[in-house]
Design a protein around this motif. Structure first.
Motif: not given
Length: 184
Positions: A136, A140, A169, A172
């Motif tokens: 993650s 990011m 978003q 990502e």
């Protein structure tokens, strides 16, 4: 969102991503946008850099300085009030190499390196970010660098800044998918 394939970061190894961009020069101008607080604040973050190996670099993120878009709720404080991080400069070789250990973005600290070289009438920027401990965090950070480097290019070409929060978003999510493909 239409993005050219060469604009995506490339996973080098587990926890590392590399970006490459061809930017308008001269090289000294691009260097200034990496190391001078007022110029860096227009595309990434402000903060003074002590110009030497072992020096301190301050990283003051206040996204309202780089975009007028409304941030998601989780980013509102950084956007409006700012957030200070920092690190230690591990390479200071003007105008070709700037690297630092980034403290405060998560555990463990990570390492960022910018390398500039002449490429005809352009400047090749290679950005490598290592020690990104989780998938993650990797997604990011990759989407963040992708967007910040786009803003740097906008600054250097004189274009109005492109979107940031409006595409963050989705980008990502796309980087998370690209990482899965790279692992397969």
């Amino acid at each position: 969102m239409q993005i050219a394939a060469h604009e995506y970061g490339v996973v080098l190894e587990s926890g590392a991503v590399r970006f490459e961009r061809l930017l308008p020069g001269p090289i000294e101008r691009v260097w200034a946008y990496l190391v001078e607080s007022d110029k860096r604040a227009t595309w990434f973050c402000g903060g003074e850099a002590e110009p030497r190996d072992g020096g301190h670099v301050a990283l003051f993120f206040k996204h309202s300085q780089i975009t007028k878009e409304t941030p998601p709720e989780g980013a509102r404080k950084m956007n409006d009030e700012g957030s200070l991080m920092g690190g230690t400069i591990t390479a200071w070789e003007p105008p070709h190499r700037f690297a630092f250990n980034w403290v405060g973005m998560g555990d463990p600290d990570s390492d960022v390196e910018f390398v500039l070289s002449q490429a005809g009438d352009k400047v090749r920027l290679v950005l490598t970010h290592r020690r990104l401990a989780t998938k993650s965090r990797m997604a990011m950070v990759s989407s963040g660098w992708h967007l910040h480097l786009g803003l740097l290019e906008d600054q250097l070409t004189g274009r109005p800044p492109g979107g940031f929060w409006s595409v963050h978003q989705a980008l990502e999510t796309e980087y998370a998918e690209r990482q899965k493909e790279a692992e397969a």
